[in-house]
Design a protein around this motif. Structure first.
Motif, PDB file in Angstrom:
ATOM      1  N   LYS A   1       1.050  -1.199  -0.022  1.00  0.00           N
ATOM      2  CA  LYS A   1       0.067  -0.194   0.149  1.00  0.00           C
ATOM      3  C   LYS A   1       0.980   1.077   0.135  1.00  0.00           C
ATOM      4  O   LYS A   1       1.663   1.405   0.725  1.00  0.00           O
ATOM      5  N   SER A   2       0.604   2.001  -0.949  1.00  0.00           N
ATOM      6  CA  SER A   2       1.395   3.394  -1.133  1.00  0.00           C
ATOM      7  C   SER A   2       0.272   4.519  -0.694  1.00  0.00           C
ATOM      8  O   SER A   2      -0.804   4.052  -0.320  1.00  0.00           O
ATOM      9  N   LYS A   3       0.602   5.732  -1.084  1.00  0.00           N
ATOM     10  CA  LYS A   3      -0.056   6.854  -0.830  1.00  0.00           C
ATOM     11  C   LYS A   3      -1.515   6.712  -1.637  1.00  0.00           C
ATOM     12  O   LYS A   3      -2.487   6.999  -1.085  1.00  0.00           O
ATOM     13  N   ASN A   4      -1.267   6.241  -2.648  1.00  0.00           N
ATOM     14  CA  ASN A   4      -2.501   6.446  -3.904  1.00  0.00           C
ATOM     15  C   ASN A   4      -2.915   4.949  -4.197  1.00  0.00           C
ATOM     16  O   ASN A   4      -4.072   4.876  -5.005  1.00  0.00           O
ATOM     17  N   GLU A   5      -1.950   3.971  -4.276  1.00  0.00           N
ATOM     18  CA  GLU A   5      -2.036   2.595  -4.751  1.00  0.00           C
ATOM     19  C   GLU A   5      -2.161   1.500  -3.923  1.00  0.00           C
ATOM     20  O   GLU A   5      -1.615   1.655  -2.760  1.00  0.00           O
TER      21      GLU A   5
ATOM     22  N   ILE B   1       2.710   1.209  -8.379  1.00  0.00           N
ATOM     23  CA  ILE B   1       2.124   2.038  -7.036  1.00  0.00           C
ATOM     24  C   ILE B   1       2.787   3.491  -6.936  1.00  0.00           C
ATOM     25  O   ILE B   1       2.486   3.999  -6.076  1.00  0.00           O
ATOM     26  N   ASN B   2       3.365   4.014  -8.129  1.00  0.00           N
ATOM     27  CA  ASN B   2       3.760   5.406  -8.043  1.00  0.00           C
ATOM     28  C   ASN B   2       4.647   5.755  -6.972  1.00  0.00           C
ATOM     29  O   ASN B   2       4.254   6.775  -6.221  1.00  0.00           O
TER      30      ASN B   2
ATOM     31  N   ASP C   1      10.923   6.745  -0.699  1.00  0.00           N
ATOM     32  CA  ASP C   1       9.655   6.635  -0.247  1.00  0.00           C
ATOM     33  C   ASP C   1       9.345   5.552   0.631  1.00  0.00           C
ATOM     34  O   ASP C   1      10.067   4.693   0.679  1.00  0.00           O
TER      35      ASP C   1
END
Length: 399
Positions: free
Chosen positions: A104-108, A154-155, A160
């Motif tokens: 899980k990233s910030k947006n994906e 996952i951008n 990061d």
């Protein structure tokens, strides 16, 4: 007197200055037909050999050839089946820690596979082309290295932080499934030009053990590499390890490899038909030749020439055509393969983005030539056997 007489007559019938132009053209066409079939067979099988080599190098170099584990994928190191080490095809093995997790990233959000790395499986991660990987993945730092394509998906970028979520096997009666989640920092990415770039995450093995909550001396299983994964005798290995779960590489890539094999056999069959047509052409030519030369054959028989020597004359005619055609075809094919710019140009006309590699196997070239010569010799036997059955008196009585 020319000796041996069969060879002298055979070569005279094959080619001489007094031979009619039509027969010379027929002989040349027979040689060209066999040359084309030999050339195409050698080139096609060499291209398919290159495809198999790329398959082993680019796919099977990352994919373990055999995985040994149990149904829970949680096994003690002491349970390793030592009979595997006795296999003739065995090369090396290493234990591994691996598990599917949610990323899980910030947006994906997506699924991935975490793999524990330390000195014991360092040889297996060299293919990832990461310098000082053990220095980068020090224990206790919660650092990870992910595939470049996964990072794009996952951008995220180097530096990061992402969250890895593991679904635990423990069940809480009030809240249901318990999730183990932890934040990891991306310190690098890898690019192997392989599908592992889309889903694999590398982390230090100690961090991986803590994250997965594995007990001491427990692992996911063992990865086994073979000298030649294409010669994997899965049934034999399975019989020696009945209580364990064995997963071979064909479960993931078997269909792709079968498709390559089927394509190889289909192409060989098609070009074998070309070779067969060339042999039939020689068969028809010699059949006509025997009818035309039956008076001469009858005279030779009355002069005491043995039947097997008469058969040998026609075998020499047919096999000489095949040998000359095979030699020309082999020289042309090897020349085109060595100077493969022309072949690549032809292929890129139809497939612009494909990159081919060509691997020559001397035994295969020898086998193709022997089969071609054998088919040609077999095609000469019936016409020659048919002519020696005729009685010289009956043939000459019509003159």
């Amino acid at each position: 007197m020319y000796q041996p007489i069969s060879f002298f007559i055979g070569f005279r019938y094959l080619w001489n200055t007094h031979l009619p132009k039509f027969k010379k053209i027929i002989t040349i066409l027979s040689i060209i037909g066999i040359s084309i079939s030999t050339t195409t067979l050698i080139i096609i099988i060499s291209i398919i050999n290159g495809s198999e080599e790329n398959f082993k190098k680019n796919i099977l170099s990352f994919l373990p050839h055999l995985i040994i584990t149990n149904h829970n994928k949680y096994i003690n190191k002491i349970e390793f089946p030592k009979d595997i080490l006795k296999l003739n095809n065995f090369e090396k093995f290493s234990d591994f820690i691996s598990k599917e997790v949610v990323v899980k990233s910030k947006n994906e959000i997506t699924m991935a596979e975490v793999i524990g790395v330390d000195i014991t499986n360092y040889d297996n991660v060299i293919n990832y082309n990461i310098k000082d990987i053990l220095e980068k993945l020090k224990p206790g730092k919660n650092n990870i290295i992910i595939g470049r394509e996964l990072a794009k998906k996952i951008n995220v970028n180097i530096g990061d932080k992402i969250q890895l979520i593991l679904l635990s096997n423990k069940i809480n009666s009030f809240s249901g499934n318990i999730f183990n989640q932890r934040i990891f920092k991306i310190i690098s990415t890898f690019s192997t030009q392989n599908e592992v770039d889309y889903y694999q995450i590398l982390m230090n093995k100690k961090d991986c053990l803590n994250f997965l909550d594995f007990s001491k001396n427990y692992i996911t299983g063992w990865r086994v590499w073979l000298k030649d994964p294409l010669l994997l005798d899965f049934d034999k290995i399975k019989n020696s390890s009945n209580q364990l779960v064995l997963l071979d590489w064909t479960l993931q890539k078997g269909e792709l490899f079968k498709a390559v094999k089927i394509e190889k056999y289909i192409m060989l069959f098609l070009f074998f038909l070309i070779l067969l047509i060339s042999s039939l052409h020689i068969f028809i030519t010699l059949t006509v030749y025997t009818i035309e030369k039956k008076n001469t054959i009858a005279i030779l028989k009355t002069q005491g020439l043995l039947n097997w020597k008469i058969i040998l004359i026609f075998v020499i005619i047919g096999s000489s055509t095949a040998i000359i055609g095979n030699i020309l075809g082999t020289i042309i094919s090897i020349t085109l393969i060595i100077q493969n710019d022309f072949l690549k140009y032809l292929i890129h006309i139809f497939f612009k983005e494909i990159d081919i590699s060509i691997v020559i196997v001397p035994f295969q070239i020898f086998f193709i030539n022997m089969i071609s010569i054998l088919l040609t010799i077999l095609s000469t036997l019936y016409p020659s056997w048919n002519i020696i059955r005729l009685k010289p008196a009956k043939i000459l009585s019509n003159e």
